[in-house]
Design an enzyme around this catalytic site. Structure first.
Site, short mmCIF file in Angstrom:
data_model
loop_
_atom_site.label_atom_id
_atom_site.label_comp_id
_atom_site.label_asym_id
_atom_site.label_seq_id
_atom_site.Cartn_x
_atom_site.Cartn_y
_atom_site.Cartn_z
N HIS A 271 96.48 -6.49 24.80
CA HIS A 271 97.31 -6.68 23.10
C HIS A 271 97.99 -8.71 22.53
O HIS A 271 99.15 -8.30 22.76
CB HIS A 271 98.58 -6.81 24.35
CG HIS A 271 98.88 -4.85 24.74
ND1 HIS A 271 99.93 -4.57 25.84
CD2 HIS A 271 98.29 -4.08 24.09
CE1 HIS A 271 100.19 -3.29 26.08
NE2 HIS A 271 98.86 -3.07 25.18
N TYR A 280 95.33 -3.87 32.72
CA TYR A 280 94.34 -3.38 31.43
C TYR A 280 93.31 -4.15 31.99
O TYR A 280 91.87 -3.32 31.82
CB TYR A 280 94.40 -4.61 29.77
CG TYR A 280 95.46 -3.08 29.73
CD1 TYR A 280 95.48 -1.67 28.54
CD2 TYR A 280 96.70 -3.32 29.70
CE1 TYR A 280 96.06 -1.26 27.68
CE2 TYR A 280 98.21 -2.37 29.48
CZ TYR A 280 97.68 -1.34 28.73
OH TYR A 280 97.88 -0.16 27.21
N ARG A 334 103.54 -5.36 32.14
CA ARG A 334 104.86 -4.51 32.17
C ARG A 334 104.83 -4.27 33.80
O ARG A 334 105.71 -3.20 34.07
CB ARG A 334 105.22 -3.45 31.03
CG ARG A 334 103.88 -3.10 30.92
CD ARG A 334 104.36 -2.05 29.85
NE ARG A 334 103.22 -0.66 30.17
CZ ARG A 334 102.69 -0.97 28.74
NH1 ARG A 334 102.06 -2.10 28.52
NH2 ARG A 334 101.94 -0.09 28.92
#
Length: 847
Positions: A271, A280, A334
């Site tokens: 991101h 990720y 998150r």
């Protein structure tokens, strides 16, 4: 093998590509055999093979596959008019459509998994045709018409659905062509059409949506699709695109502006600006290892050429971030608000490492297998291989654990300090503990919020730290319950203004700020949403530190975020809410038995009250927790409230852990031990509404409104007993400077001086002069040796200069880019920091 994304299609990297992807012509028979092998490998990866599934270790996995398939079939049987599965409403909810595709995949999986418990489902043509009919039904009603699709999350349409569809078609590749020969072409055409962030239905390496883990997912899907279609060109193109994720990111020579991926210092970013190894990055590791297994023996790629690169990721990127089987919070974005926790994260990594070891060379294979055993032997939670994706991986894991010739061994030394400066993270490890620090800058986000996950993240990148203690079940110390019960303004290490902020859903009534009419075009997945809502960066430049052997330092200047800055510049809508931050300049000096924290210029430009949290720890209400200390005047202190403390000790006898706190130069601290009950849903809207009760221990330094900027100096002493804490009265630590210009410390026992200088000009500390901003470690050893390490935390400087006063010293050894010059009154050291991106440079000197 290191492939640079920037030069992927140049002559130089083309030579590297040819080592991975064969360039010579192949016969039609060879490629057809390769495609057949690719599909067979896919079935083996997900469903297992007779040999693996006959092993008792896979029984629980096969039973889970069986249960899921039978439950889904029962739901199909109970479906009413207009339903595929009973009660699953389709047409407006992308999550429900994803569930439908997942359930069909789970049924198909059971029909391809050999094993006694699945005898009536295994190769059951009738059941397989029910799955195929289900795919036809979904395509006709809810997927094939692209004018009606693409609602909800882009990920579902470009990646999530395609994963289940492609794997299901691969599992049923023996049945689909004869039963519904038009199904594969129809679905592939639709999957291409939904790749809207691509180019002409294919990958676009310039798209911010097609990077890192997302790119690996997309390209793996396309490899399977190529095999199903008999399209060798599609397979080859997908492989070439996927090879870019193996690139080491060069931040000074970006390709298409992409910053996502692995960096030379072990950092991983997704991101654009989120430190993301534990989520990720984990997904990327899992996907590329699966792809290497799928490609094995197909002739489409020589995967063994890529294995050393992936081994490097594990050794330098993942292993430092895993403590006794737990993935550290600082690299999860998150995902810290999810309930599955750090042990589950590491289980996925372990499966990838198990499979990587089967592809690696002999020496690397042994090291990887030893690491698997190390994780198992140190983890405080039992690793359940039934949760692995592949039955074959379960058997490989069992064989490793059962091999008495393999000794448990970490991939890293027990004592190591790691500066992940490319992602503003620091990890410091010693036998008995690990310390993890999260910073932020104009390069790296302060936090990540998205899709109702991590609702109160505001200070997670503002110097928040986590002290993991050996022997403790980390679910009792951190994980979702830490963020649920500890105040978001009172995370350990954080300096925050005293105010009440509101979550994004509270502010705007939905999980994002919606204003598509504004010139910045605020939609759910727009760049402006990323910049200002989901993962805003800081506005400070100084964030980084140096490493000298197993010691480290980190420095950071706290800042406002980009939304606050740009709202002040009139760039954001009037109804867009921003928050002003407090101010502080901080250093962390990472030693053997202690972590020393200095803070200066602590205050607030708006003259609000400010609180700085020394530590915050949780325990279950039944744990035997005690707090004891000594006031600065020598009197004993026990309890809570505010006191002028010399030291404090927090102990949890139930967990067998303790932390000491020594206050070198700190105003009166407030100590609290509160019982807190909150629902896990307060940190993530999709969490179960489960009440969690924890005892929350907090040490804070409070500043009243209108107070002048303050400073603090304190020490975290992991596993300390009272005698150890008393010993700090006479040393060995001495604070040399603690201002917004310079923070410096010396440890006489180690012969170590550490300093962070933050401003232009000359800075004097302990017989050295530092020019401009820098992070410096100096260790004077026996036999006349002096070792110096330097880094540039601004990542802007061409040269960093340090003068060591005293008699001249002569170079013994140094990194490239270091120049040693004897001068009158001392020795000048010049470090070529140009385009080093915060890397440490070291030199050893002799008098």
């Amino acid at each position: 093998m290191e492939i640079t994304r920037r030069r992927l299609l140049s002559a130089l990297s083309a030579a590297g590509l040819m080592a991975v992807i064969p360039s010579g012509p192949a016969s039609g028979a060879d490629t057809a055999a390769g495609r057949a092998r690719l599909l067979a490998n896919t079935v083996a990866v997900f469903a297992g093979i007779p040999e693996s599934n006959a092993r008792p270790e896979t029984a629980a996995k096969l039973a889970a596959i069986d249960r899921a398939a039978r439950t889904n079939l029962q739901s199909m049987d109970a479906a009413g008019a207009g339903e595929l599965f009973a009660g699953l409403v389709l047409g407006t909810n992308d999550a429900n459509l994803n569930t439908a595709f997942r359930r069909l995949y789970e049924i198909a999986l059971a029909t391809r998994a050999p094993g006694g418990a699945l005898s009536d489902l295994y190769e059951n043509t009738a059941v397989q045709r029910r799955v195929i009919d289900g795919l036809v039904w979904l395509h006709e009603r809810y997927y094939g018409d692209q004018s009606k699709g693409y609602y909800g999350n882009w990920f579902s349409w470009e990646i999530g659905f395609s994963q289940y569809i492609s794997k299901t078609l691969a599992l049923l590749s023996d049945q689909v062509p004869a039963y519904r020969p038009d199904l594969v072409p129809a679905y592939v055409a639709s999957m291409d059409a939904y790749l809207r962030n691509g180019t002409d239905g294919d990958v676009n390496l310039a798209s911010r949506f097609h990077t890192g883990a997302n790119l690996a997912d997309i390209t793996t899907n396309r490899i399977l699709q190529g095999a199903l279609l008999g399209d060798d060109a599609r397979i080859r193109k997908a492989l070439i695109d996927q090879l870019t994720v193996f690139a080491t990111i060069d931040p000074y020579r970006l390709s298409h502006g992409v910053t996502d991926g692995h960096y030379a210092d072990g950092s991983f970013i997704q991101h654009s600006s989120v430190a993301y190894t534990g989520s990720y990055g984990k997904g990327l590791l899992v996907r590329v290892v699966q792809t290497l297994k799928i490609l094995d023996g197909t002739g489409f790629a020589h995967g063994d050429e890529l294995v050393p690169t992936v081994h490097g990721w594990v050794k330098n990127g993942f292993a430092p971030l895993i403590f006794e089987g737990w993935m550290m919070e600082i690299v999860k974005g998150r995902a810290v608000s999810r309930t599955d926790g750090g042990y589950a994260d590491v289980a996925a990594v372990v499966e990838a490492v198990v499979d990587l070891s089967s592809l690696a060379s002999s020496a690397d294979a042994i090291a990887l297998k030893s690491y698997v055993k190390h994780i198992r032997s140190t983890s405080r939670a039992a690793l359940d291989p039934a949760g692995f994706v592949s039955p074959v991986s379960i058997v490989r894991y069992a064989d490793i654990i059962g091999d008495a010739t393999i000794e448990p061994a970490d991939l890293n030394p027990a004592s190591r300090s790691v500066a992940f400066n490319a992602m503003d993270r620091t990890v410091h490890r010693r036998p008995g503990y690990a310390f993890a620090l999260a910073r932020s800058s104009d390069r790296i986000s302060k936090y990540e919020y998205m899709s109702g996950e991590n609702l109160m993240p505001w200070f997670q990148g503002d110097g928040a730290y986590y002290l993991y203690l050996s022997g403790q079940d980390q679910t009792q110390a951190y994980g979702v319950d830490y963020f649920t019960t500890v105040s978001p303004y009172g995370l350990a290490g954080v300096t925050a203004p005293v105010e009440q902020r509101r979550t994004v859903p509270e502010l705007y009534g939905k999980p994002y700020y919606d204003n598509p009419g504004h010139p910045l075009n605020f939609t759910s997945s727009s760049e402006s949403q990323n910049t200002y809502v989901y993962f805003p960066r800081g506005t400070n430049r100084y964030s980084g530190g140096a490493v000298l052997g197993a010691y480290g330092t980190a420095g950071w200047v706290q800042s406002d975020d980009v939304p606050y800055r740009d709202k002040g510049a009139g760039l954001l809508p009037d109804d867009f809410v921003v928050y002003r931050n407090a101010t502080a300049t901080k250093s962390w000096f990472l030693l053997d038995d202690e972590i020393v924290v200095l803070a200066a210029g602590v205050g607030d430009g708006a003259r609000r009250a400010v609180t700085t949290t020394v530590d915050a720890r949780i325990s279950t209400p039944n744990d035997q927790v005690s707090v004891a200390g000594v006031l600065r005047d020598g009197r004993p202190w026990t309890g809570t409230g505010t006191g002028d403390l010399q030291w404090l000790r927090y102990a949890n006898a139930t967990q067998g852990t303790a932390v000491g706190y020594v206050f070198l130069d700190t105003p009166g601290v407030r100590v609290a031990l509160d019982t807190v009950t909150r629902s896990r849903r307060i940190v993530r809207t999709s969490n179960p509404d489960t009440a969690v009760t924890r005892s929350v221990f907090g040490i804070t330094v409070d500043q009243a409104p209108e107070a002048e900027p303050a400073r603090a100096a304190y020490v975290l002493v992991p596993n300390a007993d009272e005698s150890r804490l008393r010993s700090y009265t006479d040393g060995p630590l001495k604070v040399l400077a603690n201002t917004p210009r310079l923070q410096a410390l010396t440890h006489t026992g180690l012969g170590l001086t550490a300093a962070n200088s933050f401003t232009p000009g000359s800075h004097e500390a302990a017989g050295m002069r530092i020019e401009g901003p820098a992070s410096v470690l100096v260790q004077r050893e026996r036999h006349g040796l002096t070792t110096v390490a330097v880094s540039d935390p601004t990542m802007d400087r061409d040269t960093v200069s340090v003068l060591l006063r005293g008699r001249s010293l002569w170079e013994v050894a140094s990194d490239d880019g270091v120049r040693v010059t004897p001068v009158p009154g001392g020795t000048r050291l010049e470090f070529n920091a140009r385009q080093a991106y915060g890397r440490s440079f070291a030199v050893t000197l002799r008098s």
